[in-house]
Design a protein around this motif. Structure first.
Motif, PDB file in Angstrom:
ATOM      1  N   ASP A  22      44.887 -42.209 -14.968  1.00 53.02           N
ATOM      2  CA  ASP A  22      43.595 -42.640 -15.490  1.00 53.02           C
ATOM      3  C   ASP A  22      42.689 -43.071 -14.339  1.00 53.02           C
ATOM      4  O   ASP A  22      43.146 -43.595 -13.317  1.00 53.02           O
ATOM      5  CB  ASP A  22      43.778 -43.818 -16.447  1.00 53.02           C
ATOM      6  N   SER A  23      41.388 -42.878 -14.512  1.00 50.44           N
ATOM      7  CA  SER A  23      40.439 -43.390 -13.541  1.00 50.44           C
ATOM      8  C   SER A  23      40.560 -44.907 -13.462  1.00 50.44           C
ATOM      9  O   SER A  23      40.720 -45.569 -14.501  1.00 50.44           O
ATOM     10  CB  SER A  23      39.008 -43.019 -13.928  1.00 50.44           C
ATOM     11  N   PRO A  24      40.482 -45.485 -12.266  1.00 52.82           N
ATOM     12  CA  PRO A  24      40.612 -46.938 -12.159  1.00 52.82           C
ATOM     13  C   PRO A  24      39.381 -47.644 -12.700  1.00 52.82           C
ATOM     14  O   PRO A  24      38.253 -47.184 -12.523  1.00 52.82           O
ATOM     15  CB  PRO A  24      40.752 -47.161 -10.647  1.00 52.82           C
ATOM     16  N   ALA A  25      39.574 -48.746 -13.380  1.00 59.03           N
ATOM     17  CA  ALA A  25      38.464 -49.513 -13.938  1.00 59.03           C
ATOM     18  C   ALA A  25      38.048 -50.585 -12.942  1.00 59.03           C
ATOM     19  O   ALA A  25      38.892 -51.351 -12.468  1.00 59.03           O
ATOM     20  CB  ALA A  25      38.873 -50.158 -15.259  1.00 59.03           C
ATOM     21  N   PRO A  26      36.773 -50.650 -12.590  1.00 60.52           N
ATOM     22  CA  PRO A  26      36.346 -51.665 -11.622  1.00 60.52           C
ATOM     23  C   PRO A  26      36.426 -53.066 -12.203  1.00 60.52           C
ATOM     24  O   PRO A  26      35.944 -53.330 -13.308  1.00 60.52           O
ATOM     25  CB  PRO A  26      34.898 -51.274 -11.315  1.00 60.52           C
ATOM     26  N   GLY A  27      37.061 -53.963 -11.470  1.00 58.87           N
ATOM     27  CA  GLY A  27      37.124 -55.351 -11.878  1.00 58.87           C
ATOM     28  C   GLY A  27      35.951 -56.133 -11.320  1.00 58.87           C
ATOM     29  O   GLY A  27      34.989 -55.567 -10.791  1.00 58.87           O
ATOM     30  N   HIS A  28      36.030 -57.425 -11.418  1.00 57.34           N
ATOM     31  CA  HIS A  28      34.953 -58.282 -10.921  1.00 57.34           C
ATOM     32  C   HIS A  28      34.751 -58.055  -9.421  1.00 57.34           C
ATOM     33  O   HIS A  28      35.698 -58.112  -8.642  1.00 57.34           O
ATOM     34  CB  HIS A  28      35.278 -59.752 -11.170  1.00 57.34           C
ATOM     35  N   GLY A  29      33.525 -57.743  -9.035  1.00 54.70           N
ATOM     36  CA  GLY A  29      33.204 -57.560  -7.626  1.00 54.70           C
ATOM     37  C   GLY A  29      33.565 -56.200  -7.068  1.00 54.70           C
ATOM     38  O   GLY A  29      33.390 -55.965  -5.867  1.00 54.70           O
ATOM     39  N   GLN A  30      34.038 -55.291  -7.912  1.00 54.01           N
ATOM     40  CA  GLN A  30      34.443 -53.967  -7.444  1.00 54.01           C
ATOM     41  C   GLN A  30      33.474 -52.887  -7.908  1.00 54.01           C
ATOM     42  O   GLN A  30      32.742 -53.067  -8.887  1.00 54.01           O
ATOM     43  CB  GLN A  30      35.843 -53.605  -7.964  1.00 54.01           C
ATOM     44  N   VAL A  31      33.507 -51.757  -7.198  1.00 49.74           N
ATOM     45  CA  VAL A  31      32.814 -50.554  -7.655  1.00 49.74           C
ATOM     46  C   VAL A  31      33.829 -49.414  -7.712  1.00 49.74           C
ATOM     47  O   VAL A  31      34.758 -49.350  -6.915  1.00 49.74           O
ATOM     48  CB  VAL A  31      31.641 -50.164  -6.726  1.00 49.74           C
ATOM     49  N   ARG A  32      33.660 -48.553  -8.718  1.00 49.85           N
ATOM     50  CA  ARG A  32      34.464 -47.330  -8.792  1.00 49.85           C
ATOM     51  C   ARG A  32      33.652 -46.212  -8.171  1.00 49.85           C
ATOM     52  O   ARG A  32      32.469 -46.046  -8.485  1.00 49.85           O
ATOM     53  CB  ARG A  32      34.823 -46.994 -10.239  1.00 49.85           C
ATOM     54  N   VAL A  33      34.271 -45.460  -7.262  1.00 51.15           N
ATOM     55  CA  VAL A  33      33.538 -44.421  -6.541  1.00 51.15           C
ATOM     56  C   VAL A  33      34.235 -43.072  -6.678  1.00 51.15           C
ATOM     57  O   VAL A  33      35.462 -42.988  -6.818  1.00 51.15           O
ATOM     58  CB  VAL A  33      33.395 -44.758  -5.041  1.00 51.15           C
ATOM     59  N   LYS A  34      33.428 -42.030  -6.642  1.00 55.75           N
ATOM     60  CA  LYS A  34      33.938 -40.682  -6.438  1.00 55.75           C
ATOM     61  C   LYS A  34      34.242 -40.549  -4.958  1.00 55.75           C
ATOM     62  O   LYS A  34      33.388 -40.820  -4.112  1.00 55.75           O
ATOM     63  CB  LYS A  34      32.888 -39.649  -6.854  1.00 55.75           C
ATOM     64  N   VAL A  35      35.463 -40.151  -4.628  1.00 53.32           N
ATOM     65  CA  VAL A  35      35.843 -40.012  -3.223  1.00 53.32           C
ATOM     66  C   VAL A  35      35.213 -38.733  -2.678  1.00 53.32           C
ATOM     67  O   VAL A  35      35.596 -37.623  -3.051  1.00 53.32           O
ATOM     68  CB  VAL A  35      37.364 -39.988  -3.046  1.00 53.32           C
ATOM     69  N   LEU A  36      34.240 -38.887  -1.803  1.00 49.72           N
ATOM     70  CA  LEU A  36      33.595 -37.744  -1.162  1.00 49.72           C
ATOM     71  C   LEU A  36      34.414 -37.255   0.026  1.00 49.72           C
ATOM     72  O   LEU A  36      34.475 -36.055   0.297  1.00 49.72           O
ATOM     73  CB  LEU A  36      32.187 -38.122  -0.718  1.00 49.72           C
ATOM     74  N   ALA A  37      35.034 -38.202   0.739  1.00 56.51           N
ATOM     75  CA  ALA A  37      35.880 -37.873   1.884  1.00 56.51           C
ATOM     76  C   ALA A  37      36.688 -39.107   2.237  1.00 56.51           C
ATOM     77  O   ALA A  37      36.200 -40.236   2.117  1.00 56.51           O
ATOM     78  CB  ALA A  37      35.048 -37.433   3.082  1.00 56.51           C
ATOM     79  N   ALA A  38      37.938 -38.901   2.670  1.00 56.24           N
ATOM     80  CA  ALA A  38      38.820 -40.002   3.046  1.00 56.24           C
ATOM     81  C   ALA A  38      39.428 -39.707   4.413  1.00 56.24           C
ATOM     82  O   ALA A  38      40.138 -38.711   4.586  1.00 56.24           O
ATOM     83  CB  ALA A  38      39.927 -40.191   2.009  1.00 56.24           C
ATOM     84  N   ALA A  39      39.132 -40.558   5.383  1.00 57.97           N
ATOM     85  CA  ALA A  39      39.672 -40.385   6.729  1.00 57.97           C
ATOM     86  C   ALA A  39      41.107 -40.903   6.784  1.00 57.97           C
ATOM     87  O   ALA A  39      41.421 -41.955   6.231  1.00 57.97           O
ATOM     88  CB  ALA A  39      38.812 -41.117   7.744  1.00 57.97           C
ATOM     89  N   VAL A  40      41.979 -40.156   7.460  1.00 59.94           N
ATOM     90  CA  VAL A  40      43.373 -40.569   7.609  1.00 59.94           C
ATOM     91  C   VAL A  40      43.482 -41.496   8.818  1.00 59.94           C
ATOM     92  O   VAL A  40      42.981 -41.193   9.903  1.00 59.94           O
ATOM     93  CB  VAL A  40      44.303 -39.356   7.785  1.00 59.94           C
ATOM     94  N   ASN A  41      44.135 -42.635   8.640  1.00 62.96           N
ATOM     95  CA  ASN A  41      44.300 -43.642   9.682  1.00 62.96           C
ATOM     96  C   ASN A  41      45.776 -43.903   9.949  1.00 62.96           C
ATOM     97  O   ASN A  41      46.629 -43.665   9.081  1.00 62.96           O
ATOM     98  CB  ASN A  41      43.648 -44.955   9.253  1.00 62.96           C
ATOM     99  N   TYR A  42      46.070 -44.447  11.130  1.00 62.60           N
ATOM    100  CA  TYR A  42      47.466 -44.785  11.431  1.00 62.60           C
ATOM    101  C   TYR A  42      48.044 -45.808  10.449  1.00 62.60           C
ATOM    102  O   TYR A  42      49.236 -45.730  10.117  1.00 62.60           O
ATOM    103  CB  TYR A  42      47.608 -45.270  12.870  1.00 62.60           C
TER     104      TYR A  42
END
Length: 327
Positions: A22-42
Protein backbone atom coordinates in the motif's frame (compact mmCIF):
# COMPACT_ATOMS: atom_id res chain seq x y z
CA UNK A 1 2.78 0.47 -5.45
CA UNK A 2 6.04 -1.42 -5.94
CA UNK A 3 8.61 -1.21 -3.18
CA UNK A 4 11.73 -3.08 -2.13
CA UNK A 5 11.48 -4.57 1.36
CA UNK A 6 14.02 -5.91 3.86
CA UNK A 7 13.11 -8.22 6.73
CA UNK A 8 16.57 -9.44 7.80
CA UNK A 9 20.21 -8.40 7.65
CA UNK A 10 22.51 -9.36 4.80
CA UNK A 11 23.86 -8.19 1.46
CA UNK A 12 21.32 -6.35 -0.67
CA UNK A 13 21.30 -9.05 -3.35
CA UNK A 14 20.25 -11.59 -0.71
CA UNK A 15 17.79 -9.66 1.47
CA UNK A 16 15.99 -7.23 -0.85
CA UNK A 17 12.59 -8.42 -2.09
CA UNK A 18 10.30 -6.51 -4.45
CA UNK A 19 6.72 -6.37 -3.19
CA UNK A 20 3.38 -4.80 -3.99
CA UNK A 21 2.45 -2.73 -0.94
CA UNK A 22 0.00 0.00 0.00
CA UNK A 23 1.07 3.59 -0.54
CA UNK A 24 2.41 5.02 2.73
CA UNK A 25 0.11 7.44 4.54
CA UNK A 26 1.79 10.67 5.64
CA UNK A 27 1.70 11.21 9.38
CA UNK A 28 2.03 14.44 11.30
CA UNK A 29 4.78 16.56 9.76
CA UNK A 30 5.32 14.22 6.81
CA UNK A 31 4.74 14.43 3.07
CA UNK A 32 4.10 11.53 0.71
CA UNK A 33 6.07 11.88 -2.50
CA UNK A 34 6.32 10.23 -5.87
CA UNK A 35 9.92 9.05 -6.10
CA UNK A 36 11.37 10.78 -9.16
CA UNK A 37 14.90 9.49 -8.49
CA UNK A 38 16.74 7.87 -5.58
CA UNK A 39 20.52 8.13 -5.22
CA UNK A 40 22.31 5.06 -3.84
CA UNK A 41 24.51 5.81 -0.81
CA UNK A 42 26.99 3.77 1.21
CA UNK A 43 24.61 3.87 4.21
CA UNK A 44 22.23 1.79 2.06
CA UNK A 45 24.93 -0.88 1.94
CA UNK A 46 25.54 -0.78 5.69
CA UNK A 47 21.85 -0.65 6.56
CA UNK A 48 21.10 -3.77 4.53
CA UNK A 49 23.87 -5.57 6.42
CA UNK A 50 22.47 -4.40 9.76
CA UNK A 51 25.67 -2.46 10.44
CA UNK A 52 24.48 1.14 10.26
CA UNK A 53 24.39 3.30 13.39
CA UNK A 54 20.62 3.80 13.05
CA UNK A 55 18.58 0.77 11.96
CA UNK A 56 14.84 0.93 11.21
CA UNK A 57 12.69 -1.92 12.51
CA UNK A 58 11.99 -4.83 10.16
CA UNK A 59 10.40 -4.97 7.70
CA UNK A 60 11.20 -1.67 6.00
CA UNK A 61 11.69 -0.15 2.58
CA UNK A 62 15.33 0.90 2.04
CA UNK A 63 16.70 3.94 0.25
CA UNK A 64 17.87 6.98 2.21
CA UNK A 65 18.05 9.81 -0.36
CA UNK A 66 15.73 11.02 -3.10
CA UNK A 67 14.18 13.69 -5.25
CA UNK A 68 10.41 13.49 -5.06
CA UNK A 69 7.20 15.26 -6.03
CA UNK A 70 4.69 15.89 -3.24
CA UNK A 71 1.51 13.83 -3.63
CA UNK A 72 -0.05 14.45 -0.20
CA UNK A 73 0.74 16.35 2.99
CA UNK A 74 0.17 15.25 6.56
CA UNK A 75 -1.19 17.24 9.47
CA UNK A 76 0.92 20.17 10.54
CA UNK A 77 2.64 20.67 7.19
CA UNK A 78 2.38 24.23 5.87
CA UNK A 79 5.74 24.57 4.19
CA UNK A 80 5.03 22.41 1.13
CA UNK A 81 2.05 21.65 -1.10
CA UNK A 82 1.08 19.00 -3.63
CA UNK A 83 3.25 19.31 -6.73
CA UNK A 84 6.35 20.69 -4.99
CA UNK A 85 9.64 19.05 -5.96
CA UNK A 86 11.83 18.22 -2.98
CA UNK A 87 15.21 16.72 -2.17
CA UNK A 88 16.35 15.15 1.06
CA UNK A 89 16.23 11.97 3.07
CA UNK A 90 13.41 9.46 3.11
CA UNK A 91 11.58 9.01 6.40
CA UNK A 92 12.25 5.32 7.00
CA UNK A 93 10.71 2.78 7.18
CA UNK A 94 9.05 4.22 4.04
CA UNK A 95 12.29 4.52 2.07
CA UNK A 96 13.18 5.74 -1.40
CA UNK A 97 13.63 2.44 -3.28
CA UNK A 98 9.95 2.42 -4.15
CA UNK A 99 7.48 4.23 -6.35
CA UNK A 100 6.39 6.40 -3.41
CA UNK A 101 8.05 7.36 -0.13
CA UNK A 102 7.64 9.53 2.94
CA UNK A 103 9.74 12.56 3.83
CA UNK A 104 9.94 14.65 7.00
CA UNK A 105 8.74 18.06 5.80
CA UNK A 106 10.90 19.86 8.34
CA UNK A 107 14.05 18.27 6.90
CA UNK A 108 13.19 18.23 3.18
CA UNK A 109 14.48 21.02 0.95
CA UNK A 110 13.28 22.52 -2.36
CA UNK A 111 14.97 20.89 -5.34
CA UNK A 112 17.15 23.37 -7.26
CA UNK A 113 15.58 24.19 -10.61
CA UNK A 114 18.96 23.88 -12.32
CA UNK A 115 19.20 20.13 -11.70
CA UNK A 116 17.25 17.31 -13.29
CA UNK A 117 15.69 14.67 -11.05
CA UNK A 118 18.65 12.27 -11.11
CA UNK A 119 21.24 14.93 -10.28
CA UNK A 120 18.99 16.52 -7.66
CA UNK A 121 18.57 13.18 -5.89
CA UNK A 122 22.32 13.12 -5.20
CA UNK A 123 22.65 16.68 -3.92
CA UNK A 124 21.54 16.40 -0.33
CA UNK A 125 23.67 13.94 1.62
CA UNK A 126 27.01 14.09 -0.20
CA UNK A 127 27.10 17.84 -0.72
CA UNK A 128 25.78 18.67 2.74
CA UNK A 129 28.44 16.34 4.17
CA UNK A 130 31.11 17.91 1.99
CA UNK A 131 30.10 21.47 2.83
CA UNK A 132 30.00 20.84 6.59
CA UNK A 133 33.24 18.86 6.44
CA UNK A 134 35.22 21.37 4.44
CA UNK A 135 33.77 24.61 5.76
CA UNK A 136 32.32 24.05 9.21
CA UNK A 137 34.81 21.47 10.47
CA UNK A 138 38.04 22.06 8.51
CA UNK A 139 37.59 25.76 7.64
CA UNK A 140 39.15 25.25 4.21
CA UNK A 141 40.71 28.47 2.89
CA UNK A 142 41.34 29.67 -0.67
CA UNK A 143 44.79 28.63 -1.85
CA UNK A 144 45.05 25.67 0.52
CA UNK A 145 45.63 22.15 -0.76
CA UNK A 146 42.81 19.64 -0.30
CA UNK A 147 43.37 15.89 -0.62
CA UNK A 148 40.24 13.87 -1.45
CA UNK A 149 40.19 10.09 -1.21
CA UNK A 150 37.85 8.19 -3.59
CA UNK A 151 37.65 11.38 -5.64
CA UNK A 152 35.49 9.88 -8.41
CA UNK A 153 32.89 8.38 -6.07
CA UNK A 154 29.63 9.95 -5.01
CA UNK A 155 31.00 11.43 -1.78
CA UNK A 156 34.46 12.24 -3.10
CA UNK A 157 33.26 13.90 -6.30
CA UNK A 158 31.12 16.26 -4.22
CA UNK A 159 34.13 17.21 -2.09
CA UNK A 160 36.24 17.83 -5.19
CA UNK A 161 33.67 20.22 -6.64
CA UNK A 162 33.15 22.00 -3.32
CA UNK A 163 36.90 22.30 -2.81
CA UNK A 164 37.40 23.87 -6.22
CA UNK A 165 34.45 26.21 -5.60
CA UNK A 166 36.19 27.31 -2.38
CA UNK A 167 39.38 28.15 -4.25
CA UNK A 168 41.45 25.19 -3.06
CA UNK A 169 44.05 23.23 -5.00
CA UNK A 170 42.70 19.67 -5.10
CA UNK A 171 44.60 16.38 -5.17
CA UNK A 172 42.30 13.47 -5.97
CA UNK A 173 43.09 9.83 -5.21
CA UNK A 174 41.27 7.16 -7.21
CA UNK A 175 41.40 3.41 -7.77
CA UNK A 176 41.76 2.96 -11.55
CA UNK A 177 42.57 4.77 -14.76
CA UNK A 178 38.90 5.23 -15.69
CA UNK A 179 38.24 6.97 -12.38
CA UNK A 180 41.41 9.04 -12.84
CA UNK A 181 39.96 10.49 -16.03
CA UNK A 182 36.71 11.30 -14.23
CA UNK A 183 38.57 13.01 -11.36
CA UNK A 184 40.50 15.15 -13.83
CA UNK A 185 37.25 16.17 -15.53
CA UNK A 186 35.82 17.12 -12.14
CA UNK A 187 38.63 19.63 -11.73
CA UNK A 188 41.32 17.90 -9.69
CA UNK A 189 44.64 19.68 -10.15
CA UNK A 190 46.54 16.47 -9.45
CA UNK A 191 45.16 12.93 -9.82
CA UNK A 192 46.85 9.89 -8.30
CA UNK A 193 45.94 6.23 -8.82
CA UNK A 194 46.41 4.25 -5.61
CA UNK A 195 46.85 1.07 -7.68
CA UNK A 196 49.68 2.51 -9.78
CA UNK A 197 51.26 5.44 -7.93
CA UNK A 198 53.43 5.52 -4.81
CA UNK A 199 51.08 7.85 -3.00
CA UNK A 200 53.13 9.26 -0.14
CA UNK A 201 56.12 10.49 -2.17
CA UNK A 202 53.79 11.60 -4.97
CA UNK A 203 51.73 13.74 -2.60
CA UNK A 204 54.84 15.20 -1.02
CA UNK A 205 56.22 16.01 -4.47
CA UNK A 206 52.94 17.65 -5.50
CA UNK A 207 53.08 19.89 -2.42
CA UNK A 208 56.82 20.67 -2.57
CA UNK A 209 57.26 18.67 0.61
CA UNK A 210 54.86 20.78 2.70
CA UNK A 211 52.00 18.28 2.75
CA UNK A 212 48.29 18.93 2.38
CA UNK A 213 46.29 21.35 4.48
CA UNK A 214 43.01 19.43 4.53
CA UNK A 215 42.21 15.76 3.92
CA UNK A 216 38.67 14.54 3.17
CA UNK A 217 38.53 10.82 3.93
CA UNK A 218 35.41 8.71 3.39
CA UNK A 219 37.52 5.53 3.06
CA UNK A 220 39.52 4.85 6.23
CA UNK A 221 41.91 1.90 6.39
CA UNK A 222 45.19 2.46 4.57
CA UNK A 223 43.84 5.72 3.12
CA UNK A 224 44.01 7.21 6.59
CA UNK A 225 47.64 6.12 6.92
CA UNK A 226 48.45 8.03 3.73
CA UNK A 227 46.64 11.07 5.13
CA UNK A 228 48.57 11.07 8.41
CA UNK A 229 51.91 10.75 6.62
CA UNK A 230 51.22 13.61 4.21
CA UNK A 231 49.35 16.12 6.39
CA UNK A 232 50.88 19.57 6.71
CA UNK A 233 51.67 21.60 9.82
CA UNK A 234 48.33 22.61 11.36
CA UNK A 235 46.57 20.42 8.81
CA UNK A 236 43.10 18.95 9.31
CA UNK A 237 42.00 15.39 8.55
CA UNK A 238 38.22 15.13 8.18
CA UNK A 239 37.01 11.61 8.93
CA UNK A 240 33.79 11.08 6.95
CA UNK A 241 33.39 7.30 6.79
CA UNK A 242 35.00 3.90 6.38
CA UNK A 243 34.10 2.58 2.95
CA UNK A 244 37.17 0.33 3.10
CA UNK A 245 35.54 -1.53 5.97
CA UNK A 246 38.51 -0.80 8.23
CA UNK A 247 38.25 1.76 11.03
CA UNK A 248 41.70 3.29 11.68
CA UNK A 249 43.18 3.52 15.16
CA UNK A 250 45.27 6.68 14.89
CA UNK A 251 48.22 7.26 17.18
CA UNK A 252 47.44 10.48 18.99
CA UNK A 253 51.13 10.95 19.73
CA UNK A 254 51.60 11.37 15.97
CA UNK A 255 48.94 14.11 15.85
CA UNK A 256 50.68 15.80 18.74
CA UNK A 257 54.18 15.63 17.24
CA UNK A 258 53.08 16.82 13.79
CA UNK A 259 50.59 19.36 15.16
CA UNK A 260 47.50 18.41 13.12
CA UNK A 261 43.83 17.91 13.88
CA UNK A 262 41.62 14.85 13.39
CA UNK A 263 38.03 15.96 12.87
CA UNK A 264 35.03 13.66 12.94
CA UNK A 265 31.98 14.48 10.85
CA UNK A 266 28.58 12.88 11.43
CA UNK A 267 26.38 15.08 9.27
CA UNK A 268 23.17 13.43 10.43
CA UNK A 269 23.62 14.93 13.90
CA UNK A 270 23.09 18.40 12.47
CA UNK A 271 19.56 17.41 11.47
CA UNK A 272 18.83 16.65 15.10
CA UNK A 273 20.92 19.29 16.89
CA UNK A 274 21.19 22.21 14.44
CA UNK A 275 18.63 21.89 11.63
CA UNK A 276 18.89 25.62 10.90
CA UNK A 277 22.48 25.05 9.83
CA UNK A 278 21.34 22.34 7.41
CA UNK A 279 18.77 24.69 5.86
CA UNK A 280 21.40 27.45 5.57
CA UNK A 281 23.77 25.01 3.90
CA UNK A 282 21.09 24.12 1.34
CA UNK A 283 20.79 27.81 0.46
CA UNK A 284 24.54 27.94 -0.16
CA UNK A 285 24.48 24.76 -2.23
CA UNK A 286 21.60 26.09 -4.33
CA UNK A 287 23.64 29.22 -5.05
CA UNK A 288 26.58 27.07 -6.14
CA UNK A 289 24.27 25.05 -8.42
CA UNK A 290 22.94 28.25 -9.97
CA UNK A 291 26.49 29.49 -10.52
CA UNK A 292 27.44 26.25 -12.26
CA UNK A 293 30.08 25.49 -9.61
CA UNK A 294 28.61 22.13 -8.55
CA UNK A 295 26.60 19.47 -10.35
CA UNK A 296 26.16 16.00 -8.82
CA UNK A 297 27.94 13.41 -10.92
CA UNK A 298 25.49 10.73 -12.09
CA UNK A 299 27.51 7.79 -13.32
CA UNK A 300 24.56 5.53 -14.11
CA UNK A 301 20.77 5.43 -13.97
CA UNK A 302 18.95 2.15 -13.33
CA UNK A 303 15.35 1.05 -13.01
CA UNK A 304 13.70 0.05 -9.75
CA UNK A 305 14.28 -3.64 -10.53
CA UNK A 306 18.05 -3.04 -10.45
CA UNK A 307 18.25 -1.42 -7.01
CA UNK A 308 19.90 -4.40 -5.25
CA UNK A 309 22.61 -4.63 -7.92
CA UNK A 310 23.20 -0.88 -7.62
CA UNK A 311 23.63 -1.13 -3.85
CA UNK A 312 26.05 -4.03 -4.35
CA UNK A 313 28.09 -2.01 -6.84
CA UNK A 314 28.41 0.87 -4.37
CA UNK A 315 29.44 -1.53 -1.62
CA UNK A 316 32.09 -3.06 -3.87
CA UNK A 317 33.51 0.35 -4.79
CA UNK A 318 32.62 -0.10 -8.45
CA UNK A 319 30.54 3.03 -8.90
CA UNK A 320 31.55 6.32 -10.48
CA UNK A 321 29.68 9.27 -9.02
CA UNK A 322 26.15 8.36 -8.03
CA UNK A 323 24.16 5.39 -9.22
CA UNK A 324 20.57 6.62 -9.32
CA UNK A 325 17.45 4.46 -9.18
CA UNK A 326 14.66 5.92 -11.33
CA UNK A 327 11.33 4.14 -10.64
Amino acid sequence: MRAWRIDRAGDAADVYRLDEVDSPAPGHGQVRVKVLAAAVNYPDVMMARGQYQVQPPYPYTPGVELCGEVLAVGDGVARYAVGDRLVGTADLPAGAFAEEALMNAALAQPAPTGLDDAAASGLHIAYQTGWFGLHRRAHLQPGETLLVHAAAGGVGSAAVQLGKAAGARVIGIVGCSEKAAVAAELGCDVVLDRTADDLIPAIKAATDGRGVHVVYDPVGGTAYDVSAKTIAFEGRIVVVGFASGVVPAPGLNHALIKNYSILGLHWGLYNALDPAAVAACHVELTKLVSAGAITPLVGRKVGLDEAPAAVTAVGDGESIGRIVVVP
